[in-house]
Design an enzyme around this catalytic site. Structure first.
Site, PDB file in Angstrom:
ATOM      1  CG  ASP A   1      27.699  34.883  -0.660  1.00 38.31           C
ATOM      2  OD1 ASP A   1      26.986  33.861  -0.639  1.00 38.31           O
ATOM      3  OD2 ASP A   1      27.256  36.019  -0.863  1.00 38.31           O
TER       4      ASP A   1
ATOM      5  CG  HIS B   1      20.508  34.627   3.806  1.00 42.03           C
ATOM      6  ND1 HIS B   1      21.750  35.139   3.511  1.00 42.03           N
ATOM      7  CD2 HIS B   1      19.602  35.476   3.231  1.00 42.03           C
ATOM      8  CE1 HIS B   1      21.613  36.239   2.785  1.00 42.03           C
ATOM      9  NE2 HIS B   1      20.323  36.469   2.604  1.00 42.03           N
TER      10      HIS B   1
END
Length: 430
Positions: A309, A183
């Site tokens: 996501d 991330h």
């Protein structure tokens, strides 16, 4: 429907692995594709599914979904996530390790593998924690976690800020040909920011997150990949500068891939409107210029995959002032419909879109799925790309309803989903 001899006929076949598009059928036996093509029209003793000219394609593979088990089943269970995924055409889900406890122990990975096998109607492949406790200080036991069934290694929504830890992880992962998913968001540069830094954030009176929070971390990671040679995947990029960094890394032959959230392809910061907390995401929704850059990067192959996501949050975490609300939105069930906006607008061809949602994720993860070919797993979807509907969040199969597309007009609905030769979802209107 039982796992036996099943014939899909009268279909518009799209194989994103070969860019083949033709009319025909698919014959499935014992969980595998036995025959595919225009010559497949009839089969004795087969249970037939008439596709009525709809698209038949490999099932979608979502490389980034947060699921509540263990520790937060009120947000989402493996069962409910599987039902939402099947309704959206997703046949394989990569679950993130942000659970309680975190997926940093082989026993917990084994629990997820067995629990998913028993309760989920789609394939669930757990990603293990990259560092112990997701704390970014000590590398997890990559070898043992991989043996237990981990398909990749990531700290989920957290970034590893310690460059030495990331270097060691990339180096060690290389010994196992393991994939590191990161991330890319520097928490120090994010600070107290809650949305994209710029004029719109100033108008709303909200602290902003600069694009550099993403690009600085991504640039560092690319340099560490060059140093170590480890396989690296940026979980999600969201701005034009990041696309340029990935493009340059690929031009230099580095083992770097990246994804983009469907939210950053379909929405921009203006959609936040009057403090809509369901659109508070990480990374934040960017300027329209960045959204357009993401679409262009997807079209030219710089961006490899599209992810949902999927991040379910309960009402208590979302019905708060924007700055205090939790990040995240559900997306498994709307992934395909929202992505088809790019096809309907003429920005992408349907085979190119499906490649980013099935074939390319399979290649990156080392899975045999994502293709219409003899011997491939019968993870298949049938859908009408033009079927219009208005999304009602109350009808979503996810336990949480924090969708950014509530009441949106969408096109494209899945009629049938098959996993390993077994039909796990059929829409009532089929």
């Amino acid at each position: 429907m039982s796992n036996g001899l099943i014939l899909f006929k009268n279909a518009r076949l799209i194989d994103p692995a070969s860019d083949r598009e033709e009319r025909g059928g698919v014959l499935v036996r014992d969980g595998l594709i036995q025959a595919v093509g225009p010559q497949v029209t009839e089969a004795s003793d087969a249970q037939a599914i008439d596709c009525g000219g709809q698209v038949l394609a490999p099932g979608l593979i979502d490389m980034r979904a947060f699921i509540g088990e263990p520790g937060g089943p009120y947000r989402e269970t493996l069962k409910s996530a599987g039902e939402a995924a099947a309704a959206g055409g997703v046949t394989t889900v990569v679950s993130m390790p942000d659970t309680s406890p975190a997926l940093d122990d082989p026993a917990v990975i084994d629990f997820i593998v067995r629990r998913a096998r028993d309760t989920s109607i789609v394939n669930v492949r757990p990603a293990a924690a990259l560092t112990k406790g997701l704390e970014g200080r000590e590398m997890a036991e990559i070898g043992r976690l991989r043996e237990a069934g981990a398909i990749a290694f990531t700290d989920g929504a957290r970034s590893v800020t310690n460059a030495q830890v990331m270097r060691r992880a990339l180096t060690y992962a290389g010994d196992f040909d393991a994939l590191i998913i990161h991330h890319v968001e520097d928490p120090d540069l994010v600070g107290q920011g809650v949305m994209n830094e710029g004029e719109f954030a100033s108008r709303l009176g909200l602290p902003g997150i600069p694009r550099e929070a993403e690009t600085v971390m991504l640039e560092r990671d690319v340099r560490l990949v060059r140093l170590t040679g480890g396989r690296y995947h940026a979980a999600m990029i969201s701005c034009a500068d990041s696309a340029g960094i990935v493009r340059n890394a690929k031009d230099r032959g580095l083992p770097v891939t990246c994804g983009v959230s469907i939210n950053h392809l379909a929405l921009n910061e203006n959609d936040i409107g009057d403090y809509r907390t369901f659109l508070k995401l990480s990374p934040p929704l960017r300027h329209e210029d960045d959204r357009q850059a993401m679409i262009e990067a997807l079209a030219d192959g710089t961006i490899d995959v599209i992810v949902s996501d999927h991040n379910p949050q309960d009402v208590e975490n979302k019905r708060l002032p924007f700055a205090e609300a939790a990040d995240g939105a559900v997306g498994l069930e709307t992934l395909l419909s929202a992505a088809l906006r790019l096809v309907h607008s003429g920005r992408l061809s349907l085979p190119r879109l499906l490649r980013a949602m099935s074939t390319r994720p399979a290649e990156i993860l080392g899975l045999p799925a994502g293709r219409l070919a003899v011997g491939a797993p019968a993870d298949l979807i049938v859908f009408d790309p033009d079927a219009p509907y208005v999304l009602d969040k109350r009808q979503l199969r996810s336990l949480s309803k924090n969708t950014p597309f509530d009441e949106a007009r969408l096109e494209g609905q899945v009629s049938t989903t098959m996993v390993a030769g077994r039909v796990v979802f059929q829409r009532d209107t089929m």
